[in-house]
Design an enzyme around this catalytic site. Structure first.
Site, short mmCIF file in Angstrom:
data_model
loop_
_atom_site.label_atom_id
_atom_site.label_comp_id
_atom_site.label_asym_id
_atom_site.label_seq_id
_atom_site.Cartn_x
_atom_site.Cartn_y
_atom_site.Cartn_z
N ASP A 31 -8.04 7.01 2.39
CA ASP A 31 -7.57 7.60 1.13
C ASP A 31 -8.75 7.94 0.23
O ASP A 31 -8.80 9.01 -0.38
CB ASP A 31 -6.68 6.61 0.36
CG ASP A 31 -5.38 6.32 1.11
OD1 ASP A 31 -4.98 7.16 1.94
OD2 ASP A 31 -4.80 5.26 0.86
N HIS A 82 0.83 -1.20 0.00
CA HIS A 82 0.00 0.00 0.00
C HIS A 82 0.88 1.27 0.00
O HIS A 82 0.74 2.13 -0.86
CB HIS A 82 -0.91 -0.03 1.24
CG HIS A 82 -1.88 1.10 1.32
ND1 HIS A 82 -3.19 0.98 0.96
CD2 HIS A 82 -1.71 2.38 1.70
CE1 HIS A 82 -3.79 2.14 1.13
NE2 HIS A 82 -2.92 3.02 1.57
N GLU A 83 1.81 1.32 0.94
CA GLU A 83 2.67 2.51 1.03
C GLU A 83 3.61 2.62 -0.17
O GLU A 83 3.84 3.72 -0.69
CB GLU A 83 3.49 2.49 2.32
CG GLU A 83 2.67 2.49 3.61
CD GLU A 83 1.68 3.63 3.69
OE1 GLU A 83 1.93 4.70 3.10
OE2 GLU A 83 0.62 3.44 4.32
N HIS A 143 1.70 4.23 -2.98
CA HIS A 143 1.64 5.69 -2.86
C HIS A 143 2.95 6.33 -3.32
O HIS A 143 2.96 7.27 -4.11
CB HIS A 143 1.43 6.10 -1.41
CG HIS A 143 0.03 5.97 -0.90
ND1 HIS A 143 -1.05 6.56 -1.52
CD2 HIS A 143 -0.48 5.33 0.18
CE1 HIS A 143 -2.15 6.29 -0.83
NE2 HIS A 143 -1.84 5.54 0.20
#
Ligand code: ZN
Length: 325
Positions: free
Chosen positions: A197, A121-122, A125
């Site tokens: 988000d 996930h990170e 981003h």
């Protein structure tokens, strides 16, 4: 944001509540102001040579004078707890992150599965931001839980922005959707981690349409009188000054804007899966990556790619997909 919010922050610094509210921005010190404030508050603090107040000032958009004073106190506490004679940059960084995102919760029990999805996930981003020209540089990515977030990606704005262009807003949406896109692509799953988000992306898209006249379809109009209250989710109907039909058109436009950003995110990541894997794996191994470390990993991945091309022509990276258990 995963970026923050989980208070994940794509742009945790940029997207902190209040950043979009012009009045608040005007009230807060700009980067020069913050550097001045930091100089005053660190006058009696023994500073290590590696401490750069200008870098700290840049990395604290939206901080008030009181926030900065707290950050300085906190960093001094952290340094003394480690028996240091001088306060080092890492103490300031830790104090800043604490002010920005809440205290680290290293003791929080996280399953490997959860850690992996947070890492992707990170990494999603961060990579999307790296692949989108004009993005603010990534400052740090972490999968150490803080506050309510399992991970965070923060970027530092090069310039203090008081006005946001349409292109800037669109980039922000692409960044915000990057975390979810990565989870979907690699792990074939959607988690609640992306909930915040999506919420924030929807909020930005709605403002673009209703407040900032950035929708070609809806035109340069303001819809709704008390936008702040609408965005707090209160009594939307009461403040509505437009028809049911217009409301539907607004919803459709907001949806389209968010979906477009999401598609761009997925496209960027699916074209760079090798980089996504490399970043996520590095995050799983190190838990924190700063901007330089990220650049290094991405450059290395580029080099490996050209090497691979030379040896095994056209062999594609295999996608590791996992099913929900
Ligand atoms: Zn996220």
């Amino acid at each position: 944001m995963s970026l923050a919010l989980r208070p994940d922050v794509l742009d945790s610094a940029l997207l902190r509540p209040g950043r979009f509210d012009r009045q608040i921005i005007v009230d807060r010190p700009d980067v020069r102001g913050r550097e001045g404030i930091l100089k005053v508050h660190t006058k009696k603090v023994p500073l290590s040579k590696d401490v750069k107040l200008d870098v700290l000032a840049k990395g604290t958009p939206g901080f008030s004078g009181a926030d900065l004073a707290n950050m300085v106190n906190e960093s001094a506490l952290l340094a003394s707890r480690k028996n240091k004679k001088k306060v080092e940059m890492e103490d300031f960084e830790e104090a800043k992150d604490k002010t920005l995102m809440g205290t680290e919760r290293r003791s929080l029990l996280i399953s490997d599965e959860e850690k992996k999805s947070t890492a992707y996930h990170e990494a999603g981003h961060a990579l999307v931001a790296k692949l989108t020209p004009g993005s603010d540089p990534i400052h740090k990515v972490t999968i150490i839980p803080r506050g309510r977030a399992l991970g965070a990606t923060t970027s530092l704005p090069i310039d203090e922005k008081h006005n946001y262009s349409k292109a800037y807003c669109e980039r922000m949406l692409i960044h915000l959707m990057g975390g979810r896109a990565a989870e979907k692509l690699v792990l074939n799953q959607l988690t609640t981690g992306a909930g915040n988000d999506i919420e924030r992306a929807t909020e930005v898209a709605r403002k673009m349409v209703c407040e900032w006249g950035m929708s070609d379809k809806m035109g340069p109009m303001t819809f709704g009188k008390k936008q702040e209250e609408i965005f707090l989710g209160r009594e939307i109907a009461q403040h509505r000054d437009y028809s049911e039909e217009t409301a539907r058109a607004i919803d459709a436009e907001v949806k389209k804007i968010v979906e477009t950003a999401s598609e761009i995110s997925e496209k960027l990541l699916s074209g760079n899966l090798d980089k996504l894997h490399a970043l996520a794996e590095a995050l799983l191994a190190k838990e924190i990556l700063d901007g330089d470390a990220i650049d290094e990993i991405l450059n290395l991945s580029d080099k490996n790619k050209s090497k691979k091309k030379a040896t095994t022509a056209g062999k594609k990276n295999t996608k590791t997909s996992k099913k929900d258990s």
